[in-house]
Design a protein around this motif. Structure first.
Motif, PDB file in Angstrom:
ATOM      1  N   LYS A  12      41.234  43.960  25.782  1.00 52.00           N
ATOM      2  CA  LYS A  12      42.627  44.285  25.490  1.00 52.00           C
ATOM      3  C   LYS A  12      42.823  45.771  25.762  1.00 52.00           C
ATOM      4  CE  LYS A  12      44.383  44.040  21.081  1.00 52.00           C
ATOM      5  NZ  LYS A  12      45.404  45.054  20.825  1.00 52.00           N
ATOM      6  N   TYR A  13      43.843  46.120  26.559  1.00 52.07           N
ATOM      7  CA  TYR A  13      44.136  47.537  26.791  1.00 52.07           C
ATOM      8  C   TYR A  13      44.640  48.171  25.498  1.00 52.07           C
ATOM      9  CZ  TYR A  13      43.619  47.175  31.850  1.00 52.07           C
ATOM     10  OH  TYR A  13      43.099  47.014  33.101  1.00 52.07           O
ATOM     11  N   ALA A  14      44.240  49.405  25.257  1.00 50.08           N
ATOM     12  CA  ALA A  14      44.716  50.123  24.078  1.00 50.08           C
ATOM     13  C   ALA A  14      46.243  50.148  24.107  1.00 50.08           C
ATOM     14  CB  ALA A  14      44.160  51.546  24.082  1.00 50.08           C
ATOM     15  N   PRO A  19      45.575  40.421  24.711  1.00 51.22           N
ATOM     16  CA  PRO A  19      44.414  40.728  25.553  1.00 51.22           C
ATOM     17  C   PRO A  19      44.733  40.429  27.017  1.00 51.22           C
ATOM     18  CG  PRO A  19      43.978  38.802  24.144  1.00 51.22           C
ATOM     19  CD  PRO A  19      45.351  39.278  23.808  1.00 51.22           C
ATOM     20  N   SER A  20      44.100  41.166  27.935  1.00 49.74           N
ATOM     21  CA  SER A  20      44.259  40.888  29.360  1.00 49.74           C
ATOM     22  C   SER A  20      43.227  39.877  29.834  1.00 49.74           C
ATOM     23  CB  SER A  20      44.122  42.179  30.170  1.00 49.74           C
ATOM     24  OG  SER A  20      45.220  43.016  29.914  1.00 49.74           O
ATOM     25  N   LEU A  21      42.055  39.869  29.196  1.00 49.19           N
ATOM     26  CA  LEU A  21      41.008  38.911  29.564  1.00 49.19           C
ATOM     27  C   LEU A  21      40.462  38.282  28.289  1.00 49.19           C
ATOM     28  CD1 LEU A  21      39.017  40.998  32.220  1.00 49.19           C
ATOM     29  CD2 LEU A  21      40.457  39.003  32.686  1.00 49.19           C
ATOM     30  N   PRO A  39      46.298  34.565  40.359  1.00 52.06           N
ATOM     31  CA  PRO A  39      47.643  35.133  40.486  1.00 52.06           C
ATOM     32  C   PRO A  39      47.661  36.625  40.168  1.00 52.06           C
ATOM     33  CG  PRO A  39      47.594  33.364  38.841  1.00 52.06           C
ATOM     34  CD  PRO A  39      46.200  33.557  39.313  1.00 52.06           C
ATOM     35  N   SER A  40      48.713  37.266  40.642  1.00 55.77           N
ATOM     36  CA  SER A  40      48.871  38.698  40.412  1.00 55.77           C
ATOM     37  C   SER A  40      49.047  38.972  38.912  1.00 55.77           C
ATOM     38  CB  SER A  40      50.080  39.144  41.234  1.00 55.77           C
ATOM     39  OG  SER A  40      50.476  40.400  40.835  1.00 55.77           O
ATOM     40  N   GLY A  41      48.443  40.040  38.428  1.00 56.19           N
ATOM     41  CA  GLY A  41      48.586  40.432  37.022  1.00 56.19           C
ATOM     42  C   GLY A  41      47.724  39.628  36.067  1.00 56.19           C
ATOM     43  N   ILE A  42      46.761  38.858  36.577  1.00 53.04           N
ATOM     44  CA  ILE A  42      45.979  37.960  35.723  1.00 53.04           C
ATOM     45  C   ILE A  42      44.735  38.652  35.141  1.00 53.04           C
ATOM     46  CG2 ILE A  42      44.351  36.860  37.356  1.00 53.04           C
ATOM     47  CD1 ILE A  42      46.726  34.997  35.006  1.00 53.04           C
ATOM     48  N   GLY A  43      44.362  39.818  35.710  1.00 51.43           N
ATOM     49  CA  GLY A  43      43.213  40.535  35.143  1.00 51.43           C
ATOM     50  C   GLY A  43      42.052  40.712  36.098  1.00 51.43           C
ATOM     51  N   LYS A  44      42.274  40.491  37.399  1.00 54.01           N
ATOM     52  CA  LYS A  44      41.184  40.609  38.377  1.00 54.01           C
ATOM     53  C   LYS A  44      40.675  42.050  38.457  1.00 54.01           C
ATOM     54  CE  LYS A  44      43.773  39.005  41.795  1.00 54.01           C
ATOM     55  NZ  LYS A  44      45.051  38.878  41.035  1.00 54.01           N
ATOM     56  N   THR A  45      41.604  42.989  38.607  1.00 53.54           N
ATOM     57  CA  THR A  45      41.204  44.402  38.689  1.00 53.54           C
ATOM     58  C   THR A  45      40.581  44.848  37.369  1.00 53.54           C
ATOM     59  OG1 THR A  45      42.897  44.890  40.326  1.00 53.54           O
ATOM     60  CG2 THR A  45      42.101  46.752  39.037  1.00 53.54           C
ATOM     61  N   THR A  46      41.150  44.369  36.274  1.00 51.93           N
ATOM     62  CA  THR A  46      40.602  44.704  34.956  1.00 51.93           C
ATOM     63  C   THR A  46      39.137  44.279  34.874  1.00 51.93           C
ATOM     64  OG1 THR A  46      42.797  44.416  33.995  1.00 51.93           O
ATOM     65  CG2 THR A  46      40.939  44.346  32.472  1.00 51.93           C
ATOM     66  N   LEU A  47      38.830  43.088  35.379  1.00 51.14           N
ATOM     67  CA  LEU A  47      37.445  42.604  35.332  1.00 51.14           C
ATOM     68  C   LEU A  47      36.521  43.510  36.149  1.00 51.14           C
ATOM     69  CD1 LEU A  47      35.404  40.474  34.429  1.00 51.14           C
ATOM     70  CD2 LEU A  47      36.008  39.128  36.465  1.00 51.14           C
TER      71      LEU A  47
HETATM   72  N1  ADP Z   1      46.124  50.596  32.183  1.00 46.21           N
HETATM   73  C1  ADP Z   1      46.726  49.496  31.659  1.00 46.21           C
HETATM   74  N2  ADP Z   1      47.280  49.524  30.427  1.00 46.21           N
HETATM   75  C2  ADP Z   1      47.861  48.422  29.897  1.00 46.21           C
HETATM   76  N3  ADP Z   1      47.939  47.238  30.525  1.00 46.21           N
HETATM   77  C3  ADP Z   1      47.409  47.147  31.756  1.00 46.21           C
HETATM   78  C4  ADP Z   1      46.767  48.280  32.406  1.00 46.21           C
HETATM   79  N4  ADP Z   1      46.334  47.887  33.633  1.00 46.21           N
HETATM   80  C5  ADP Z   1      46.687  46.602  33.751  1.00 46.21           C
HETATM   81  N5  ADP Z   1      47.320  46.157  32.639  1.00 46.21           N
HETATM   82  C6  ADP Z   1      47.806  44.785  32.387  1.00 46.21           C
HETATM   83  O1  ADP Z   1      46.679  43.895  32.389  1.00 46.21           O
HETATM   84  C7  ADP Z   1      46.996  42.693  33.048  1.00 46.21           C
HETATM   85  C8  ADP Z   1      46.022  42.462  34.193  1.00 46.21           C
HETATM   86  O2  ADP Z   1      46.208  43.458  35.199  1.00 46.21           O
HETATM   87  P1  ADP Z   1      45.302  43.563  36.492  1.00 46.21           P
HETATM   88  O3  ADP Z   1      43.893  43.483  36.079  1.00 46.21           O
HETATM   89  O4  ADP Z   1      45.722  44.765  37.238  1.00 46.21           O
HETATM   90  O5  ADP Z   1      45.725  42.222  37.264  1.00 46.21           O
HETATM   91  P2  ADP Z   1      45.405  41.755  38.774  1.00 46.21           P
HETATM   92  O6  ADP Z   1      44.417  42.713  39.362  1.00 46.21           O
HETATM   93  O7  ADP Z   1      44.881  40.362  38.632  1.00 46.21           O
HETATM   94  O8  ADP Z   1      46.710  41.763  39.502  1.00 46.21           O
HETATM   95  C9  ADP Z   1      48.441  42.814  33.506  1.00 46.21           C
HETATM   96  O9  ADP Z   1      49.244  42.172  32.537  1.00 46.21           O
HETATM   97  C10 ADP Z   1      48.691  44.302  33.516  1.00 46.21           C
HETATM   98  O10 ADP Z   1      50.025  44.593  33.247  1.00 46.21           O
END
Ligand code: ADP
Ligand code: MG
Length: 252
Positions: A12-14, A19-21, A39-47
């Motif tokens: 979960k982002y602060a 939670p994002s994942l 899908p876009s915004g699902i948490g791939k980059t976050t992972l």
């Molecule tokens: N720095 C951040 N702070 C808060 N929320 C974030 C941040 N970066 C991404 N998110 C949220 O986390 C979720 C996943 O984002 P992201 O991992 O970028 O998705 P993807 O790469 O699959 O498009 C989205 O809902 C996005 O808005």
């Protein structure tokens, strides 16, 4: 033991309420080419950021070779879509940047540089400045700059998505060639189903809210030319099934 193990990870982002994942479990081996799609915004980059060590799981753990990942280092390389090359340095100096930071400048590194320049078709551009290069050539520098470190894990975050089709296809061949010589663990995010089918030995699908792994597919069509497959019913069925899994997020 797997090279990378992800156990029961939530993130979960602060400051964010959801939670994002959620409940991510995954084991990846060295010498494997893994594509993450969803899908876009699902948490791939976050992972990827968690694997790199830029962020830390809220619960659960991520280990590389049995050791918890606590900070970014050269062992987990990342290639971004926007590349972040140093425009004022030459091609060779961009590629040598990582080894230089680690005070490595032995004949072995010069040897790796020469081989990487050849493998990426950049030998003639060795002393060119970055601003002189096309987008495709810059992406080759970005790949070489990571591969020279021989990272056991190399991540690509939609690295080829801004390239035109022909250039993207060249990059696929270059990536496969580099991967085959290094046998590392590549984790590549894409939102392009055909890129996933060509590049992914394993295709990892992330979906749902919060993002979780809904399927890990062994891909029988890895490295297969799409033009040979389009008439094959099993290929069409596999592709459609993946598209269904990727589809719009469920359980929102
Ligand atoms: N720095 C951040 N702070 C808060 N929320 C974030 C941040 N970066 C991404 N998110 C949220 O986390 C979720 C996943 O984002 P992201 O991992 O970028 O998705 P993807 O790469 O699959 O498009 C989205 O809902 C996005 O808005
Ligand atoms: Mg992303």
């Amino acid at each position: 033991m797997s090279l990378l193990t992800i156990e029961n990870v939530d993130f979960k982002y602060a400051g964010s309420c959801d939670p994002s994942l959620k409940n991510i479990n995954l084991n990846l081996e060295s010498n494997s080419l893994n594509v993450v799609i969803g899908p876009s915004g699902i948490g791939k980059t976050t992972l990827l950021n968690l694997i790199a060590g830029y962020d830390h799981p809220s619960t659960g753990q991520i280990k590389m070779a049995g050791k918890a990942i606590d900070q970014p280092d050269w062992q987990r390389g990342m290639v971004f879509q926007d590349m972040a090359l140093f425009p004022w340095l030459t091609v060779a100096d961009n590629i040598l940047f990582g080894p230089k930071m680690r005070h490595l400048n032995d004949p072995e590194i010069q040897d790796r540089l020469a081989r990487l320049l050849a493998q990426t078709g950049l030998t003639d551009y060795r002393d060119a400045a970055i601003y002189e290069l096309s987008g495709g050539l810059k992406q080759r520098v970005a790949l070489a700059r990571e591969f020279i470190n021989r990272p056991p894990i190399l991540m690509l975050d939609e690295s080829f998505s801004a390239l035109d089709n022909a250039t993207r296809s060249d990059m696929h061949d270059i990536l496969l060639n580099l991967w085959e010589t290094t046998q590392n663990c590549v984790i590549a995010i894409t939102h392009d189903i055909d890129e996933a089918l060509f590049l992914g030995q394993n295709i990892i699908v992330i979906n749902q809210h919060p993002g979780t792994i809904v399927s890990v597919e062994a891909n029988p069509y890895f490295k297969k030319d799409i033009s040979d497959l389009s008439g094959e019913p099993a290929y069409g069925a596999f592709r459609r099934r993946l598209l269904g899994l990727i589809g719009k997020p469920k359980n929102r």
